[in-house]
Design an enzyme around this catalytic site. Structure first.
Site, PDB file in Angstrom:
ATOM      1  CB  SER A 121      12.207  29.425 -11.333  1.00  0.00           C
ATOM      2  OG  SER A 121      10.885  29.288 -11.793  1.00  0.00           O
ATOM      3  CG  ASP A 142       4.471  25.151  -5.066  1.00  0.00           C
ATOM      4  OD1 ASP A 142       4.301  26.231  -5.648  1.00  0.00           O
ATOM      5  OD2 ASP A 142       3.767  24.144  -5.265  1.00  0.00           O
TER       6      ASP A 142
HETATM    7  N1  LIG Z   1      14.907  19.332 -14.105  1.00  0.00           N
HETATM    8  C1  LIG Z   1      15.425  20.041 -13.100  1.00  0.00           C
HETATM    9  N2  LIG Z   1      16.694  19.816 -12.671  1.00  0.00           N
HETATM   10  C2  LIG Z   1      17.228  20.504 -11.654  1.00  0.00           C
HETATM   11  N3  LIG Z   1      16.570  21.474 -10.975  1.00  0.00           N
HETATM   12  C3  LIG Z   1      15.320  21.751 -11.354  1.00  0.00           C
HETATM   13  C4  LIG Z   1      14.668  21.064 -12.421  1.00  0.00           C
HETATM   14  N4  LIG Z   1      13.417  21.562 -12.545  1.00  0.00           N
HETATM   15  C5  LIG Z   1      13.301  22.508 -11.609  1.00  0.00           C
HETATM   16  N5  LIG Z   1      14.421  22.640 -10.894  1.00  0.00           N
HETATM   17  C6  LIG Z   1      14.680  23.564  -9.777  1.00  0.00           C
HETATM   18  O1  LIG Z   1      13.451  24.086  -9.300  1.00  0.00           O
HETATM   19  C7  LIG Z   1      13.353  25.482  -9.586  1.00  0.00           C
HETATM   20  C8  LIG Z   1      11.936  25.838  -9.956  1.00  0.00           C
HETATM   21  O2  LIG Z   1      11.569  25.121 -11.112  1.00  0.00           O
HETATM   22  P1  LIG Z   1      10.596  25.728 -12.233  1.00  0.00           P
HETATM   23  O3  LIG Z   1      11.233  26.869 -12.906  1.00  0.00           O
HETATM   24  O4  LIG Z   1      10.177  24.584 -13.057  1.00  0.00           O
HETATM   25  O5  LIG Z   1       9.406  26.266 -11.326  1.00  0.00           O
HETATM   26  P2  LIG Z   1       7.855  26.397 -11.624  1.00  0.00           P
HETATM   27  O6  LIG Z   1       7.639  26.309 -13.103  1.00  0.00           O
HETATM   28  O7  LIG Z   1       7.382  27.583 -10.932  1.00  0.00           O
HETATM   29  O8  LIG Z   1       7.304  25.088 -10.921  1.00  0.00           O
HETATM   30  P3  LIG Z   1       5.848  24.769 -10.349  1.00  0.00           P
HETATM   31  O9  LIG Z   1       5.300  23.787 -11.315  1.00  0.00           O
HETATM   32  O10 LIG Z   1       6.107  24.197  -9.011  1.00  0.00           O
HETATM   33  O11 LIG Z   1       5.073  26.055 -10.293  1.00  0.00           O
HETATM   34  C9  LIG Z   1      14.385  25.737 -10.660  1.00  0.00           C
HETATM   35  O12 LIG Z   1      14.837  27.070 -10.657  1.00  0.00           O
HETATM   36  C10 LIG Z   1      15.475  24.747 -10.245  1.00  0.00           C
HETATM   37  O13 LIG Z   1      16.179  25.247  -9.129  1.00  0.00           O
END
Ligand SMILES: Nc1ncnc2c1ncn2[C@@H]1O[C@H](COP(=O)(O)OP(=O)(O)OP(=O)(O)O)[C@@H](O)[C@H]1O
Ligand SMILES: [Mg+2]
Length: 312
Positions: free
Chosen positions: A221, A253
């Protein structure tokens, strides 16, 4: 059944203030309390999707009953082990004026050897062939750094597929045991490769390598930039959806929950990615760590599916 493990749950307490002044008495405008921890958040998403799940890990102290009551209310099967230490509170301070967000995360309880042994017994009794296991979040004191690798080995020997969402050493050890689906974010994947950041090309190379090493699904992600799914059906990239962002906490999550649901329903790679991406987008469009509803995920699904491209 889908089994989620949360070894270090936390009550997420969000305090919203117009202005924060350090060293002074502050008046809090609004307080939100969310029962959290990554595995529990995944269970909440599954609940939204109408998919039953069972949650396990450690709970203790004055928050134990609060958590058990809420799990019951949500209809999530509670298989948490009671421990002598205290389940933590993570404080999030929002300064509305400065638009500044500050987190204070407690370490959580220290797990004794005896408690860990009891947990292993409980864990083994919960898994049955065909189940899915979700291992996500950080570890707490007293636990071996390769705990997820150990749990994964046990699960795999019982015919249970594992989804892993971890960082640091827990991720490195976990990768060695080859989960069925791995969900690092870009930064965690960079950390695994001992790098600060990853260029898109480096990310594609790293994902492909993990696939070749025997992890059937690698979902990386990338926050607002979307995500990439490496699978035996091909590599699919989602460029991310444009949403009005309320809170990015729990986006990962939401993604893992949707991926577990998709695997349960037998979705192919492209559909799985679109559903996970839609769930992530739906989560960021909501305040706090609330799980998106099925309707909210469905709302973004078609758009998510349309913008996915195969990387050749
Ligand atoms: N600013 C944003 N705009 C649109 N979609 C988003 C955004 N932030 C996150 N997402 C969506 O959520 C998914 C997961 O986000 P991210 O890569 O930030 O996960 P993470 O860092 O594992 O988050 P967490 O803090 O929950 O562990 C992204 O692949 C996207 O689909
Ligand atoms: Mg994450």
């Amino acid at each position: 059944m889908i089994v989620t493990v949360t070894v270090n749950p936390a009550l997420d307490k969000t305090m919203i203030l117009k202005k924060v002044s350090m060293g002074e008495v502050n008046r809090v405008e609004t307080v939100r309390n969310d029962m959290g921890g990554k595995g529990i958040n995944v269970s909440k998403v599954l609940k939204s999707l109408g998919e039953p799940s069972l949650a396990t890990g450690f709970l203790g102290g004055i928050l134990e009953e609060v958590f058990r009551k809420e799990l019951k209310q949500l209809g999530i099967e509670d298989q948490f082990l009671s421990v002598s230490g205290d389940t933590r509170t993570n404080l999030k301070i929002v300064d509305e004026g400065q638009k500044e967000y500050t987190d204070f995360n407690e370490p959580g309880p220290e797990i004794t050897e005896k408690e860990l042994a009891l947990f292993h017994e409980r864990f083994k009794s919960l898994l049955f062939e065909g189940d899915l296991l979700v291992l996500s979040g950080g570890l707490c004191k007293g636990l071996p750094k390769d705990l997820y690798a150990i749990l994964m080995k046990e699960a795999k020997s019982r015919g249970v597929k594992v989804l892993l969402d971890a960082e640091g050493e827990a991720l490195t050890y976990g990768i060695q045991e080859k989960p069925f689906l791995l969900k690092p974010n870009e930064k965690e994947l960079a950390g695994y490769l001992k790098k600060e950041t990853l260029k898109r090309e480096e990310l594609l190379e790293a994902g492909q390598k993990l696939l070749e090493e025997g992890i059937p699904l690698v979902l990386v992600s990338r926050g607002e930039k979307g995500s990439v799914l490496f699978s035996q059906e091909g590599i699919f990239e989602s460029k991310g959806l444009k949403v009005s962002v309320k809170s990015t906490v729990g986006a990962g999550d939401a993604m893992v929950g949707a991926a577990a649901y998709g695997l349960r329903k037998g979705y192919g790679a492209k559909k799985l990615l679109a559903f996970a991406e839609a769930s992530g987008a739906a989560a960021v469009a909501k305040e706090g760590t609330q799980a998106p509803s099925k309707e909210e995920i469905d709302h973004y699904y078609i758009e998510a599916l349309e913008q996915i491209e195969e990387v050749l």
